[in-house]
Design an enzyme around this catalytic site. Structure first.
Site, PDB file in Angstrom:
ATOM      1  N   HIS A  95     -17.674 -11.064   5.885  1.00 48.15           N
ATOM      2  CA  HIS A  95     -16.394 -10.398   6.144  1.00 48.15           C
ATOM      3  C   HIS A  95     -15.600 -11.202   7.163  1.00 48.15           C
ATOM      4  CE1 HIS A  95     -13.836  -6.970   7.855  1.00 48.15           C
ATOM      5  NE2 HIS A  95     -13.419  -7.197   6.634  1.00 48.15           N
ATOM      6  N   HIS A  96     -14.386 -11.567   6.788  1.00 46.98           N
ATOM      7  CA  HIS A  96     -13.487 -12.338   7.652  1.00 46.98           C
ATOM      8  C   HIS A  96     -12.175 -11.593   7.832  1.00 46.98           C
ATOM      9  CE1 HIS A  96     -15.412 -16.568   6.687  1.00 46.98           C
ATOM     10  NE2 HIS A  96     -16.173 -15.824   7.479  1.00 46.98           N
ATOM     11  N   GLU A  97     -12.135 -10.691   8.782  1.00 43.97           N
ATOM     12  CA  GLU A  97     -10.853 -10.056   9.115  1.00 43.97           C
ATOM     13  C   GLU A  97     -10.121 -10.995  10.061  1.00 43.97           C
ATOM     14  OE1 GLU A  97      -8.952  -7.354   8.233  1.00 43.97           O
ATOM     15  OE2 GLU A  97      -7.583  -8.444   9.554  1.00 43.97           O
TER      16      GLU A  97
ATOM     17  N   HIS B  77      -8.321  -8.931   1.069  1.00 38.56           N
ATOM     18  CA  HIS B  77      -7.622  -7.659   1.317  1.00 38.56           C
ATOM     19  C   HIS B  77      -6.335  -7.940   2.078  1.00 38.56           C
ATOM     20  CE1 HIS B  77     -10.634  -4.420   0.163  1.00 38.56           C
ATOM     21  NE2 HIS B  77     -11.028  -5.549  -0.387  1.00 38.56           N
ATOM     22  N   GLU B  78      -5.368  -6.999   1.963  1.00 38.12           N
ATOM     23  CA  GLU B  78      -3.996  -7.271   2.413  1.00 38.12           C
ATOM     24  C   GLU B  78      -3.599  -8.660   1.943  1.00 38.12           C
ATOM     25  OE1 GLU B  78      -6.405  -6.824   4.959  1.00 38.12           O
ATOM     26  OE2 GLU B  78      -6.382  -4.707   4.474  1.00 38.12           O
TER      27      GLU B  78
ATOM     28  N   GLU C 121      -9.784   3.729   0.552  1.00 41.75           N
ATOM     29  CA  GLU C 121      -9.749   4.020   1.988  1.00 41.75           C
ATOM     30  C   GLU C 121      -8.707   5.085   2.344  1.00 41.75           C
ATOM     31  OE1 GLU C 121      -8.924   0.139   3.493  1.00 41.75           O
ATOM     32  OE2 GLU C 121      -6.795   0.269   3.073  1.00 41.75           O
TER      33      GLU C 121
ATOM     34  N   GLU D 139       0.819  -1.213   0.000  1.00 42.18           N
ATOM     35  CA  GLU D 139       0.000   0.000   0.000  1.00 42.18           C
ATOM     36  C   GLU D 139       0.857   1.269   0.000  1.00 42.18           C
ATOM     37  OE1 GLU D 139      -3.006  -0.599   3.015  1.00 42.18           O
ATOM     38  OE2 GLU D 139      -3.593  -2.499   2.098  1.00 42.18           O
TER      39      GLU D 139
ATOM     40  N   GLU E 190      -7.513  -6.676  -2.798  1.00 41.56           N
ATOM     41  CA  GLU E 190      -6.997  -5.319  -2.643  1.00 41.56           C
ATOM     42  C   GLU E 190      -5.570  -5.332  -3.217  1.00 41.56           C
ATOM     43  OE1 GLU E 190      -7.236  -2.050   0.967  1.00 41.56           O
ATOM     44  OE2 GLU E 190      -6.298  -3.973   1.405  1.00 41.56           O
TER      45      GLU E 190
END
Lengths: 678, 678
Positions: free
Chosen positions: B378-380, B459-460, B484, B176, B478
């Protein structure tokens, strides 16, 4: 998604949370260099270095990525600080100068994590008039018993547009590359020392001091002129594994207006610990000859057989030659058992205690001793380092009984291919020449050698970080492209290479470059890109307390006038000065003999013809000197027959005189200055 | 000392031993691109790539440094070679284009060590009209049962002076970063894809394809324009550990005259294996809304409490909004247990099967279903990946029963801080997002999700290397600075950033950029550097089969004219073309809707006002189209109130017409082209 949680938490507490707060500061004794430490709203730590109020290093982050624990880089608070001043002058047992002043202001700033594990570390900055050293100091603590360091996040954000002289890191041939001269922004991943010259003339070198039980630091360029620390890997999963308490090596930033400020700086030595060995006066700086260049010319071989170099008869010839010409040492490579096999990167068959059948080690040692000469030992490990460690104590003890008090070690294999045996299960692990394990290996060798009164000259070594101060028997090393590349290198060394060494590799410490190849010719007739006078100048320009007369005796016989300088030149010094020079272009160094009154000058040049006025303002006032000048003859050049154009002449000079030195392309000048009795 | 022994041995056998011999060659179907393989006198292997007879990649070495065995890089002989041609056209289940032609000539060259262990490997080159892919293929063999790869010695010696667009590797914030635009010689250590434009106009991208069970490749610059492969580390001592047989990912070099050649290339996809999952038609490309931007604005929180975003009532509001406006999906972040603690880089407390008390998961899923809407899961993980792997099968099964067929995963922690539990002893090991272990983790997630008919949007993530071909449920990710950063980034994204993404990150594959923030305002009133029209253009310019309408419903109510385009725009395509653009400056992309007759154009601009003629030569001949144009209004600009200057207008156009698009600084244009019945 970025550092989401912290961003949000802190934003509530601290609007404009990215802005930083200065928490500590230190200045050099002369006040010109200032170091400042900041914490930003995320609790990230940064330092910067100013000189005369202008940035040299802009805000640069600090921290670690750990393998066995969370990263240690943010959410920090300052938890105390202290400062002290220090000033002493210490004496080197041997070196470029006898007395070294060590004067700095020290700042210790303690940091702790604000939450969670409350892990702690301190930053210690020593600010000298000629630069800055800093290290991380990590105390013993319950929540960080061991640090497995994957990445040290130290940055060097070089503030001013600069030119860089550098060699690439992580390449198969280790430290043996020609230097790149590029914009700093064009550096990729570089080894240290890396030398920079800003467009405004400021000179800066980034390196490290006291690399002990840690991985060597390389520098990977990020955006623009930002350099990131990049630790050399080892056989383990983390580059460095240390139990707390521990500290890192010093990260060093030497700063000066002139190239001479870098060349004359003792900052690296000052950041090392004092002599840990006690009396090492048994080591005598000296010159040596031996069975070496003939091997690289392929006239003789390391292996036994019809061309074996290390025979009794051949060695006697070198001992006689050394005795006749005043050289203390005779190096003999290929003397021991093991060279006949496939030794390259595979030294498991070497025997360091056993000579080949055609080499009478004891007889030759006695023969040498009778003539006041010392054999120099040779320990090529072929990178089988555990094998070597098992034998080395016996091997040093053997040498000790024979009056062999210097050993050239070798680690010939590609990067990452050092082989060591795992104690636990006997399996072979592979290490890098500059990794943590090797930093410890070299010290084991040096300490064991010291026990037996043996000095070490390591080839394919770990980089020099000034440990000779602590271990004065670690007298020299290779660690760059040496003369051997002029035998078979493709390409051979360029005229710029040796000049650049003065301002890069030599800032780390002594190098066993092995100068003095007066035949100026490598293997298969390949020309060496040097004039004859330059080969003499190298003895002064490239410092080492041991210097080889690398060429064959029969070649010196053909160049007896030039050979005279090699016999006369000193190898230990009271003082050393860069009296003229620009990085990578030319270098003229004057040194005063230690234990004598002579001065010597050596100047070497890149490929462009140049006249350099050598101001003799370092001579004693009121004394006349005989200047014995060995210079490039008219029309001399680094190519073709013109490289042998050479003049020896004498003049009488006094302090304040100027010698106008004409330097051929790839040329040089060597001068001995002898006080005349009135 | 260099490669002494080999040098000497070979010099006897081969005078001029450094010169190389060509041993194999392959050409692209159109004959313009040629790959040649050389062995030099040391038996070192190199390849080069020519186009129209001129070098694109100069001689570049190949090989490995191993931890458990000797380096595999020299003393090689060629031991056989074969070639074949391949030509097929395959259909994507979804994508930028429906049909992809996969046409190449393949060369397989087998190499073996001449002595010692006679270890073997092959190089496989596939030469396409638009570039080259190559990989190492290491067969099963007694003397190389396992390869512990410390360093892959692959080089890319870029031949022509070039400009590079790149982001740094090995930095804490992973992928990022804003892109650097520098001379290639100024690259430090870069991630891939890295995009180059030579001074003569040639466009080149270096990346990789089919990153499976291997570490991601970064590129460290050496001398000049030489790039060295640099493998992402893992928790182990070697970056990669593989038993033989194995092959590396494909190293890719995409080549074209125009930027469009890179953007339109399918080389990365072609080098991946065909669909391994069978029918994945349950995944429907779609647009979605949800509880997300409000969190980044700090109006709502992931954690429970008075500002909790993922409440039953709030989610119903989004479901209603989605149903009313034709969005299939509703993403809700913060729905599950675990957010209230210190989750950042510490996801061990997350429960992926359990909603918070104020979130009626089953009731909402039913409510959505009744309205034709699907919740998006959503799975963070907070980087506690072993913890996640233990729960994920249950979690996907749960979602499957609820009609939740897409999940956004997250790996929020710094580089090198992915936590996994060692099976043997339970200790926590730390991995890098792009290391070998994570390459396998992501595939475990994707395969398990597929079993439960769930699509993954990571993401990440690990970088995209075209694995969507093999696993068509890995739909987006992502892996770059997304929208963001416009909420809280310091700095926020620049106008150049999104433009540069088109030519760099997007060459890897789809990105969940989350466009459509029509309020153009981040947290604390921070301006987003974009015009209103540009937010619409992003839907076409930055491809993803799932596209968020990222802004809050109340903001869309304020910009209903712009919102119309977001409702209308397609997300799956028959064809895609870069119809105008230069790397990092501007990009105009036209795409034809899949399963429909509409065309869409999205053009985005850097900060410099620009007029771009958009040639409509892709339209069907003989058909009139209604062009619904959403463009920057007069005086529009990416700063201040002028960013809202916006015009929607309609025109009738036919094939061959030219739309003169005026693009504000930081502006854009979005066009829908609807065929008119006669």
């Amino acid at each position: 998604m970025k550092t989401l949680k912290f961003g949000i938490l802190l934003a509530l507490a601290l609007p404009g949370f990215v802005h930083a707060e200065q928490v500590a500061q230190a200045a050099s004794p002369d006040g010109r260099i200032v170091v400042q430490l900041d914490l930003n709203g995320e609790g990230r730590l940064a330092y910067r270095v100013l000189r005369d109020g202008k940035p040299v290093i802009s805000d640069s982050r600090l921290g670690f990525i750990l393998r066995n624990d969370r990263q240690l880089l943010r959410n920090l608070k300052i938890d105390g600080q202290s400062s002290r001043s220090f000033d002493e002058t210490w004496e080197q047992p041997w070196g470029e100068r006898r007395f070294v002043r060590n004067r700095y202001n020290e700042l210790r700033a303690d940091f702790a994590e604000k939450d969670r594990d409350q892990r702690r570390f301190s930053m210690v900055f020593r600010v000298f008039d000629d630069g800055v050293g800093f290290r991380y100091d990590v105390p013993k603590q319950p929540n960080l018993a061991e640090a497995q360091i994957v990445q040290e996040l130290t940055e060097f954000a070089v503030a001013r547009p600069s030119t860089a002289w550098w060699i690439p890191a992580y390449q198969w041939n280790r430290e043996e590359y020609l230097y790149n001269r590029t914009a700093l922004s064009q550096v990729g991943v570089a080894q240290t020392p890396i030398t920079l010259r800003a467009d405004d003339g400021l000179h800066v070198t980034v390196h490290e001091a006291a690399l002990v039980d840690y991985a060597g630091m390389n520098l990977a360029k990020g955006k623009g002129q930002l350099l990131h620390a990049s630790l050399t890997p080892g056989s383990g999963a983390a580059a460095v594994v240390r139990s707390t308490p521990f500290h890192t090596p010093w990260r060093t930033i030497q700063i000066g207006d002139r190239a001479a400020d870098l060349v004359e700086s003792s900052l690296i030595l000052n950041l090392n610990e004092p002599n840990a060995l006690g009396d090492t006066s048994w080591f005598k700086p000296h010159k040596y000859v031996g069975v070496w260049w003939s091997l690289h010319l392929d006239k003789e071989t390391w292996a036994t057989g019809p061309k074996h170099g290390a025979t009794t008869a051949n060695t006697k010839r070198y001992i006689d030659f050394a005795a006749a010409n005043g050289f203390r040492g005779v190096l003999v490579e290929g003397w021991n058992v093991g060279w006949d096999g496939d030794w390259f990167a595979n030294g498991w068959d070497f025997d360091f205690r056993k000579a080949t059948n055609d080499y009478d080690l004891r007889g030759l040692a006695a023969y040498a001793k009778a003539k006041g000469v010392h054999l120099i030992g040779h320990h090529e490990t072929g990178c089988a380092v555990s094998h070597y460690e098992r034998q080395m104590d016996d091997a040093f003890a053997l040498f000790d009984t024979l009056g062999i008090d210097a050993v050239k070690t070798g680690y010939v294999c590609d990067a990452g291919q050092i082989e060591r045996q795992d104690v636990a299960n006997g399996s072979v692990l592979r290490e890098w020449h500059e990794g943590q394990w090797m930093s410890n290996h070299h010290l084991r060798v040096v300490r064991d050698a010291a026990k037996h009164r043996v000095a070490i000259n390591a080839h394919e070594p770990i980089k020099d970080t000034g440990l000779r101060r602590t271990y004065p028997n670690w007298v020299s090393r290779e660690g760059a492209r040496g003369q051997e590349f002029n035998a078979w290198g493709d390409p051979p060394n360029t005229p710029e290479h040796e000049v650049t060494l003065v301002y890069t590799r030599m800032l780390a410490g002594p190098m066993d470059y092995t100068p003095g190849v007066v035949s100026l010719t490598g293997k298969n007739g390949q020309e060496i890109g040097s004039t004859l006078a330059r080969q003499l100048a190298l003895y002064v320009a490239l410092y080492s307390p041991i210097q080889m007369a690398a060429d064959l005796p029969e070649h010196y016989a053909q160049h007896s006038e030039a050979f005279r300088f090699i016999k006369d030149v000193a190898v230990d010094w009271d003082e050393s000065h860069l009296i003229a020079g620009e990085v990578g272009e030319y270098a003229a160094i004057a040194r005063k003999q230690r234990g004598g009154a002579d001065w010597f000058i050596g100047a070497i040049n890149d490929r462009h013809v140049r006249s350099v006025p050598l101001k003799l303002d370092f001579l004693d006032a009121g004394t006349r000197y005989r200047a014995e000048i060995y210079r490039d003859g008219e029309g001399a050049d680094w190519k073709g027959a013109a490289r042998f154009r050479f003049v020896r002449e004498e003049r009488t000079v006094v302090r304040g005189d100027v010698l106008d030195a004409w330097l051929a392309g790839g040329g040089g000048i060597a001068v001995r200055l002898v006080p005349l009795t009135r």
